[in-house]
Design a protein around this motif. Structure first.
Motif, PDB file in Angstrom:
ATOM      1  N   LEU A 307      13.144  45.473  56.888  1.00 15.92           N
ATOM      2  CA  LEU A 307      13.945  46.686  57.060  1.00 15.92           C
ATOM      3  C   LEU A 307      13.052  47.871  57.412  1.00 15.92           C
ATOM      4  O   LEU A 307      12.027  48.098  56.775  1.00 15.92           O
ATOM      5  CB  LEU A 307      14.729  46.998  55.778  1.00 15.92           C
ATOM      6  CG  LEU A 307      15.713  45.924  55.305  1.00 15.92           C
ATOM      7  CD1 LEU A 307      16.330  46.325  53.975  1.00 15.92           C
ATOM      8  CD2 LEU A 307      16.793  45.685  56.352  1.00 15.92           C
ATOM      9  N   GLU A 320      16.701  51.682  57.286  1.00 15.85           N
ATOM     10  CA  GLU A 320      17.525  51.246  58.414  1.00 15.85           C
ATOM     11  C   GLU A 320      18.062  49.844  58.167  1.00 15.85           C
ATOM     12  O   GLU A 320      17.294  48.912  57.898  1.00 15.85           O
ATOM     13  CB  GLU A 320      16.719  51.280  59.707  1.00 15.85           C
ATOM     14  CG  GLU A 320      17.549  50.989  60.943  1.00 15.85           C
ATOM     15  CD  GLU A 320      16.755  51.128  62.225  1.00 15.85           C
ATOM     16  OE1 GLU A 320      17.371  51.343  63.284  1.00 15.85           O
ATOM     17  OE2 GLU A 320      15.512  51.024  62.169  1.00 15.85           O
ATOM     18  N   ILE A 321      19.361  49.707  58.248  1.00 22.90           N
ATOM     19  CA  ILE A 321      20.009  48.398  58.100  1.00 22.90           C
ATOM     20  C   ILE A 321      20.374  47.916  59.494  1.00 22.90           C
ATOM     21  O   ILE A 321      21.420  48.255  60.050  1.00 22.90           O
ATOM     22  CB  ILE A 321      21.265  48.496  57.216  1.00 22.90           C
ATOM     23  CG1 ILE A 321      20.941  49.125  55.871  1.00 22.90           C
ATOM     24  CG2 ILE A 321      21.898  47.120  57.048  1.00 22.90           C
ATOM     25  CD1 ILE A 321      19.980  48.319  55.023  1.00 22.90           C
ATOM     26  N   GLU A 322      19.498  47.143  60.078  1.00 26.05           N
ATOM     27  CA  GLU A 322      19.722  46.633  61.435  1.00 26.05           C
ATOM     28  C   GLU A 322      19.248  45.188  61.474  1.00 26.05           C
ATOM     29  O   GLU A 322      18.107  44.889  61.807  1.00 26.05           O
ATOM     30  CB  GLU A 322      18.978  47.478  62.468  1.00 26.05           C
ATOM     31  CG  GLU A 322      19.381  47.171  63.898  1.00 26.05           C
ATOM     32  CD  GLU A 322      18.731  48.138  64.886  1.00 26.05           C
ATOM     33  OE1 GLU A 322      19.249  48.223  66.005  1.00 26.05           O
ATOM     34  OE2 GLU A 322      17.727  48.760  64.546  1.00 26.05           O
ATOM     35  N   THR A 328      27.344  43.336  60.194  1.00 28.85           N
ATOM     36  CA  THR A 328      26.478  43.831  59.125  1.00 28.85           C
ATOM     37  C   THR A 328      25.968  45.203  59.507  1.00 28.85           C
ATOM     38  O   THR A 328      25.035  45.336  60.283  1.00 28.85           O
ATOM     39  CB  THR A 328      25.299  42.865  58.867  1.00 28.85           C
ATOM     40  OG1 THR A 328      25.822  41.589  58.538  1.00 28.85           O
ATOM     41  CG2 THR A 328      24.447  43.369  57.718  1.00 28.85           C
ATOM     42  N   ALA A 330      25.293  49.440  57.934  1.00 30.94           N
ATOM     43  CA  ALA A 330      24.911  50.115  56.700  1.00 30.94           C
ATOM     44  C   ALA A 330      26.107  50.281  55.773  1.00 30.94           C
ATOM     45  O   ALA A 330      25.986  50.147  54.554  1.00 30.94           O
ATOM     46  CB  ALA A 330      24.296  51.472  57.034  1.00 30.94           C
ATOM     47  N   ILE A 333      26.805  46.989  53.994  1.00 28.26           N
ATOM     48  CA  ILE A 333      25.808  46.762  52.954  1.00 28.26           C
ATOM     49  C   ILE A 333      26.043  47.701  51.778  1.00 28.26           C
ATOM     50  O   ILE A 333      25.935  47.308  50.606  1.00 28.26           O
ATOM     51  CB  ILE A 333      24.390  46.950  53.520  1.00 28.26           C
ATOM     52  CG1 ILE A 333      24.124  45.951  54.648  1.00 28.26           C
ATOM     53  CG2 ILE A 333      23.342  46.795  52.419  1.00 28.26           C
ATOM     54  CD1 ILE A 333      24.250  44.503  54.249  1.00 28.26           C
ATOM     55  N   ASN A 354      23.427  53.424  60.938  1.00 31.30           N
ATOM     56  CA  ASN A 354      22.680  52.226  60.531  1.00 31.30           C
ATOM     57  C   ASN A 354      21.700  52.498  59.401  1.00 31.30           C
ATOM     58  O   ASN A 354      20.787  51.704  59.172  1.00 31.30           O
ATOM     59  CB  ASN A 354      21.918  51.642  61.727  1.00 31.30           C
ATOM     60  CG  ASN A 354      22.846  51.081  62.785  1.00 31.30           C
ATOM     61  OD1 ASN A 354      23.925  50.600  62.466  1.00 31.30           O
ATOM     62  ND2 ASN A 354      22.440  51.159  64.037  1.00 31.30           N
ATOM     63  N   TRP A 355      21.902  53.600  58.709  1.00 29.59           N
ATOM     64  CA  TRP A 355      20.912  53.997  57.699  1.00 29.59           C
ATOM     65  C   TRP A 355      21.560  54.227  56.340  1.00 29.59           C
ATOM     66  O   TRP A 355      22.707  54.647  56.243  1.00 29.59           O
ATOM     67  CB  TRP A 355      20.199  55.277  58.124  1.00 29.59           C
ATOM     68  CG  TRP A 355      19.400  55.144  59.386  1.00 29.59           C
ATOM     69  CD1 TRP A 355      19.864  55.188  60.668  1.00 29.59           C
ATOM     70  CD2 TRP A 355      17.992  54.936  59.486  1.00 29.59           C
ATOM     71  NE1 TRP A 355      18.836  55.031  61.565  1.00 29.59           N
ATOM     72  CE2 TRP A 355      17.671  54.876  60.865  1.00 29.59           C
ATOM     73  CE3 TRP A 355      16.966  54.816  58.553  1.00 29.59           C
ATOM     74  CZ2 TRP A 355      16.374  54.699  61.327  1.00 29.59           C
ATOM     75  CZ3 TRP A 355      15.663  54.634  59.001  1.00 29.59           C
ATOM     76  CH2 TRP A 355      15.376  54.564  60.368  1.00 29.59           C
ATOM     77  N   LEU A 373      19.853  43.617  47.179  1.00 28.73           N
ATOM     78  CA  LEU A 373      19.790  43.738  48.628  1.00 28.73           C
ATOM     79  C   LEU A 373      19.358  42.428  49.273  1.00 28.73           C
ATOM     80  O   LEU A 373      19.926  41.999  50.291  1.00 28.73           O
ATOM     81  CB  LEU A 373      18.808  44.872  48.992  1.00 28.73           C
ATOM     82  CG  LEU A 373      18.848  45.462  50.397  1.00 28.73           C
ATOM     83  CD1 LEU A 373      20.242  45.908  50.771  1.00 28.73           C
ATOM     84  CD2 LEU A 373      17.857  46.622  50.498  1.00 28.73           C
ATOM     85  N   LEU A 377      21.559  40.267  52.020  1.00 32.01           N
ATOM     86  CA  LEU A 377      21.060  40.054  53.380  1.00 32.01           C
ATOM     87  C   LEU A 377      20.808  38.582  53.699  1.00 32.01           C
ATOM     88  O   LEU A 377      20.733  38.201  54.869  1.00 32.01           O
ATOM     89  CB  LEU A 377      19.768  40.847  53.596  1.00 32.01           C
ATOM     90  CG  LEU A 377      19.915  42.372  53.566  1.00 32.01           C
ATOM     91  CD1 LEU A 377      18.541  43.051  53.658  1.00 32.01           C
ATOM     92  CD2 LEU A 377      20.810  42.862  54.698  1.00 32.01           C
TER      93      LEU A 377
END
Length: 380
Positions: A307, A320-322, A328, A330, A333, A354-355, A373, A377
């Motif tokens: 991440l 950043e959730i990418e 999927t 942010a 999540i 995305n954050w 987390l 993921l």
């Protein structure tokens, strides 16, 4: 003669002073623990959403609060004499350079009401504290958002925005910045001040200064009368529930702010607690040390999870959730974390879809976050 019912129904409805107020959305706070418990039935909750101090507050504060409990029927000192004297000594200013507030948000509001009107402009950065554009709308002023540079303030572009808009009255700068955690260098800020007309008020929002003492720009007060530094006891000092903040400025600016502020805007308990908190700098040093240690640990864990994150100079980190998973984001999540009792802050309202912004907690809080987390993921 009393108006008939039909006459009453034809009366014009009440309207706000400025149309921009209609465009305001209420400020979204971090989800309270009590609300999560009601919605999801989760009892074991870790809150890493509002940048509160996970260590709580100094034990000296608890004693100071207890001593005030027998005086709750009495109004507080409207001038906040003892707290202002302590702040003056701590910051090497005079008492008449200080304005107290019901948290730093109160002071930002007082500043906007004191200096900006419907024909004026307020300049701020993209990805800076969302209250700044809200204040512009409240005042009916023109809000000018300057594109960020590497998620932080682009002071050259902000200076140009001031030049391009001669009706600019206020520039808001968060340092360290919330929610990105970026920090500005002293020389860059000083160059910015040199470029700005003395008629423009530059507000340095230093809510997270205790986590980054090297970003202290107190020295600018000695050179520029149009600088205001706003700070809070809500973060490192652990007094978020009591709402105490303060502003450092020239005597002339402080005089104006103290005319506008409410006469008892800081409670008796808040005044006593803040004075006690300020005296315990050992607690602040310990807070900073633990935050730094846990920040480094979290950075390693985010690296291991693949991440991205922005290096932060505060007590939170923007992640950043990418990942290559369908749907999927942010927000997804964030919701999945909530279901397992972990509260963080989504940043879609900032345009950062995305954050997530995650407060640095104690070791056990951070371990819970990372384990949760990781499980989310890696789900099939």
């Amino acid at each position: 003669m009393q108006p008939t019912q039909s006459t009453k129904s034809n009366l014009s409805p009440l309207v706000p002073a400025y149309d921009s107020i209609l465009a305001l959305a209420p400020y979204q706070t971090g989800k309270p623990i009590e609300e999560l418990t009601r919605e999801y039935g989760v009892s074991d909750v870790v809150k890493l959403a509002s940048n509160e101090n996970p260590m709580g507050c100094s034990p000296h504060v608890t004693l100071a609060v207890t001593e005030q409990l027998g005086q709750l029927a009495r109004y507080p000192d409207g001038n906040g004499h003892y707290l202002k004297q302590a702040l003056a000594d701590f910051n090497d200013v005079t008492v008449d350079q200080i304005t107290l507030g019901n948290g730093s948000d109160d002071l930002l509001d007082i500043l906007a009401r004191s200096f900006a009107g419907a024909s004026d402009a307020i300049v701020y950065s993209q990805y800076a504290f969302i209250v700044y554009p809200m204040l512009a709308k409240m005042q009916g002023a023109t809000g000018i958002e300057v594109p960020a540079q590497r998620f932080g303030h682009d002071l050259k572009a902000m200076s140009q925005a001031v030049q391009d808009n001669p009706n600019t009255k206020i520039v808001f700068i968060a340092n360290p910045n919330n929610p990105t955690g970026t920090q500005l260098e002293h020389n860059v800020l000083r160059e910015f001040m040199d470029s700005v007309p003395s008629s423009v008020l530059v507000v340095l929002d230093e809510a997270y200064i205790e986590y980054s003492p090297e970003s202290n720009n107190r020295a600018l007060l000695d050179e520029f009368d149009n600088v205001v530094i706003v700070r809070t006891f809500s973060k490192a000092y652990g007094l978020a529930g009591l709402r105490v903040g303060y502003a450092l400025s020239s005597v002339a600016v402080a005089d104006l702010l103290n005319r506008i502020r409410q006469p008892f805007n800081v409670s008796r308990v808040g005044l006593a607690a803040a004075a006690a908190a300020l005296r315990d700098q050992d607690f602040i040093e310990k807070t900073r040390q633990i935050n730094d240690e846990q920040m480094r640990w979290l950075e390693k864990q985010f690296d291991a999870l693949g991440l991205g994150f922005i290096k932060s100079h505060a007590n939170f980190i923007m992640v950043e959730i990418e990942v290559e998973m369908e749907d999927t984001t942010a927000t997804v999540i964030y919701e999945a974390l909530l279901e397992q009792g972990v509260i963080v802050r989504p940043l879609a309202v900032y345009g950062l879809h995305n954050w997530l912004r995650i407060t640095v907690g104690l070791a056990e809080d951070n371990l819970r976050l990372i384990d949760t987390l990781h499980s989310i993921l890696t789900e099939d």
